[in-house]
Design a protein around this motif. Structure first.
Motif, PDB file in Angstrom:
ATOM      1  N   PRO A  69       0.817  -1.214   0.000  1.00 51.58           N
ATOM      2  CA  PRO A  69       0.000   0.000   0.000  1.00 51.58           C
ATOM      3  C   PRO A  69       0.854   1.269   0.000  1.00 51.58           C
ATOM      4  O   PRO A  69       1.859   1.360   0.717  1.00 51.58           O
ATOM      5  N   ALA A  70       0.459   2.227  -0.820  1.00 49.81           N
ATOM      6  CA  ALA A  70       1.103   3.538  -0.787  1.00 49.81           C
ATOM      7  C   ALA A  70       0.630   4.315   0.431  1.00 49.81           C
ATOM      8  O   ALA A  70       1.373   5.102   1.014  1.00 49.81           O
ATOM      9  N   LEU A  71      -0.629   4.075   0.812  1.00 47.24           N
ATOM     10  CA  LEU A  71      -1.234   4.777   1.941  1.00 47.24           C
ATOM     11  C   LEU A  71      -1.734   3.773   2.966  1.00 47.24           C
ATOM     12  O   LEU A  71      -2.440   2.829   2.626  1.00 47.24           O
ATOM     13  N   ILE A  72      -1.353   3.997   4.214  1.00 48.62           N
ATOM     14  CA  ILE A  72      -1.847   3.190   5.326  1.00 48.62           C
ATOM     15  C   ILE A  72      -2.585   4.106   6.280  1.00 48.62           C
ATOM     16  O   ILE A  72      -2.049   5.150   6.691  1.00 48.62           O
ATOM     17  N   THR A  73      -3.814   3.744   6.635  1.00 48.11           N
ATOM     18  CA  THR A  73      -4.560   4.513   7.625  1.00 48.11           C
ATOM     19  C   THR A  73      -4.839   3.613   8.822  1.00 48.11           C
ATOM     20  O   THR A  73      -5.065   2.420   8.674  1.00 48.11           O
ATOM     21  N   ILE A  74      -4.806   4.215  10.013  1.00 47.82           N
ATOM     22  CA  ILE A  74      -4.960   3.447  11.249  1.00 47.82           C
ATOM     23  C   ILE A  74      -6.048   4.063  12.119  1.00 47.82           C
ATOM     24  O   ILE A  74      -6.067   5.281  12.325  1.00 47.82           O
ATOM     25  N   GLY A  75      -6.951   3.213  12.646  1.00 50.96           N
ATOM     26  CA  GLY A  75      -7.924   3.721  13.605  1.00 50.96           C
ATOM     27  C   GLY A  75      -9.281   3.059  13.518  1.00 50.96           C
ATOM     28  O   GLY A  75      -9.391   1.889  13.171  1.00 50.96           O
ATOM     29  N   ARG A  76     -10.308   3.843  13.812  1.00 52.34           N
ATOM     30  CA  ARG A  76     -11.634   3.278  14.010  1.00 52.34           C
ATOM     31  C   ARG A  76     -12.332   2.898  12.706  1.00 52.34           C
ATOM     32  O   ARG A  76     -12.075   3.456  11.641  1.00 52.34           O
ATOM     33  N   SER A  77     -13.227   1.932  12.852  1.00 46.65           N
ATOM     34  CA  SER A  77     -14.077   1.493  11.746  1.00 46.65           C
ATOM     35  C   SER A  77     -15.439   1.159  12.326  1.00 46.65           C
ATOM     36  O   SER A  77     -15.557   0.806  13.501  1.00 46.65           O
TER      37      SER A  77
END
Length: 350
Positions: free
Chosen positions: A10-18
Motif C-alpha cells: 500500500p502507498a497509503l496506510i490509515t490506522i484507527g476506528r471502523s
C-alpha cells in the motif's frame, strides 16, 4: 497448492476506528420518527482509505473488528472498494463498532456511537508490528484511536516507525468529545504525539480542541452532535501546533481550507460552492483528496483543491465512505465549477 496472491504494497496506510454507519433515510425527521435506515461503511480512517482508493491510490486500513456479522460487513465492503484488509485482525470477545445518525439538515445531525468494548480500540503493538509501514508512502493516524489503550500505544508505535523511515505522517484530529474521559486529555495526548507527526488536519474547532485547557470552552448544544462549539483563538492555536509540526491544514467548510507551512505565508485555498445536504464525511473525503494529491507530487494548492472538490461532492450526498467520488467524478465536477485554478490562486504554492 499455490500460495494466495499477495496484495500490492500500500502507498497509503490509515490506522484507527471502523464501524457500520446506520444513517436515517427519512431526512428531516428526528430519530424517534425514523423508519428507514441505510447501512454504510464508516469511521474516519476507513473513510480516508476508501476515498483515496477511489482516486486510484493503493490503500490499506489497519483496524480491528469483532468476530461478528458487523465485522463481516466491514471486511466485505473494504474488499469491494479495493482497500487492503491484510492488516485487520479479529478480536475475540469484542464488538465491531456501530453508529446511528438522524439527518436534520442543514446543521443538525445527532449521532450516537456504540463503542463499548470496541474491537478497533483493542488494536495493539503486535498488530502494528505486522504492518509494512516503512514501505508505505504516507501514514494516517486518527485522534479517536488515541483515546484508550492499547490502541494509543499502537498509534505511537506506528508513528515512531514511520518517522524513522521518513514516511510522512498525517494526523487527522477527529475530536469526538464523548470518546474521552476528559476533553482536556484529548489535547494533552495530541500534543504528546506531535513529535512523530508531519501534517495535522482538522477543523477550526478541532484545532482549538488540540490546545484546549479549560473544559468550559466546549459547548454541546444538542446531545451527541458531531461538531461541538469549542472556543479559542484559532490563529494562535494553529501557530502553536505549527511550532511542533511542519504543516497544519485547517478545514474551513464552505470557505475551503488554509494550509499553514512553517516559515511560509498562509495559503488560502477556496472551496467549491454547492448545496449542502449533509456535512457528514466531507472532512474525510477532503483528507483523502489532499493526501492523494500529495502522493501524486502535486503542490499544496492543487492538492487542497482536490480535497475541497472531494468534500464538496460528499456534502451533496448522504453518507461517508460509500459516497466519496472517483477521479472521473472529481474531474467532471471541477470542470463544471471552472477548473482547478481560481481567480485568487497563486502561481506557485509548493
Amino acid at each position: 497448492m499455490t500460495d494466495p496472491p499477495q496484495s500490492p504494497t500500500p502507498a497509503l496506510i490509515t490506522i484507527g476506528r471502523s464501524s457500520i454507519d446506520l444513517y436515517s433515510q427519512d431526512v428531516g425527521k428526528p430519530l424517534p420518527e425514523v423508519r428507514t435506515v441505510g447501512a454504510y461503511l464508516g469511521g474516519s480512517p476507513l473513510n480516508i482509505a476508501v476515498g483515496a482508493s477511489r482516486l486510484g491510490v493503493e490503500a490499506a486500513l489497519v483496524t480491528a473488528v469483532g468476530d461478528d456479522q458487523v465485522g463481516d460487513f466491514i471486511l466485505a465492503g473494504l474488499e469491494r472498494e479495493g482497500v487492503s484488509t491484510d492488516y485487520i485482525p479479529r478480536k475475540a470477545g469484542t464488538r465491531t463498532s456501530a453508529v446511528i445518525l438522524a439527518m436534520q439538515p442543514p446543521d443538525r445531525f445527532p449521532i450516537t456511537f456504540y463503542r463499548d468494548n470496541a474491537a478497533d480500540i483493542q488494536l495493539g503493538i503486535d498488530d502494528i508490528q505486522a504492518v509494512p509501514i516503512e514501505e508505505a508512502r504516507a501514514l494516517v493516524v486518527n485522534g479517536t484511536a488515541l483515546s484508550k489503550e492499547p490502541s494509543r500505544s499502537a498509534v505511537l508505535f506506528a508513528c515512531e516507525r514511520a518517522k524513522a523511515a521518513d514516511v510522512p505522517v498525517y494526523l487527522d484530529l477527529d475530536f469526538r468529545a464523548n470518546q474521552w474521559h476528559d476533553p482536556r486529555a484529548f489535547g494533552l495526548t495530541i500534543r504528546s504525539l506531535l513529535p512523530g507527526v508531519d501534517v495535522v488536519i482538522g477543523t477550526e474547532e478541532e484545532i482549538n480542541a488540540a490546545m484546549l485547557r479549560d473544559p468550559a470552552d466546549i459547548t454541546i448544544r444538542h446531545n451527541q452532535m458531531t461538531a461541538p462549539e469549542i472556543r479559542g483563538d484559532v490563529a494562535a492555536n494553529t501557530a502553536a501546533l505549527l511550532s511542533r509540526v511542519s504543516t497544519v491544514v485547517v478545514k474551513e467548510g464552505e470557505r475551503g481550507c488554509t494550509v499553514h507551512r512553517a516559515g511560509e505565508a498562509a495559503l488560502n485555498v477556496p472551496g467549491f460552492p454547492v448545496e449542502v445536504v449533509s456535512v457528514l464525511g466531507a472532512g474525510d473525503a477532503f483528507a483523502a483528496g489532499l493526501i492523494t494529491g500529495r502522493l501524486r507530487g502535486w503542490d499544496w494548492f492543487r492538492s487542497a483543491r482536490l480535497g475541497n472538490a472531494c468534500g464538496a461532492i460528499v456534502v451533496n450526498r448522504i453518507g461517508c465512505a460509500d459516497f466519496t467520488p472517483t477521479q472521473v467524478e472529481v474531474d467532471a465536477f471541477v470542470e463544471e465549477k471552472g477548473g482547478w485554478e481560481c481567480p485568487t490562486s497563486p502561481t506557485l504554492a509548493r
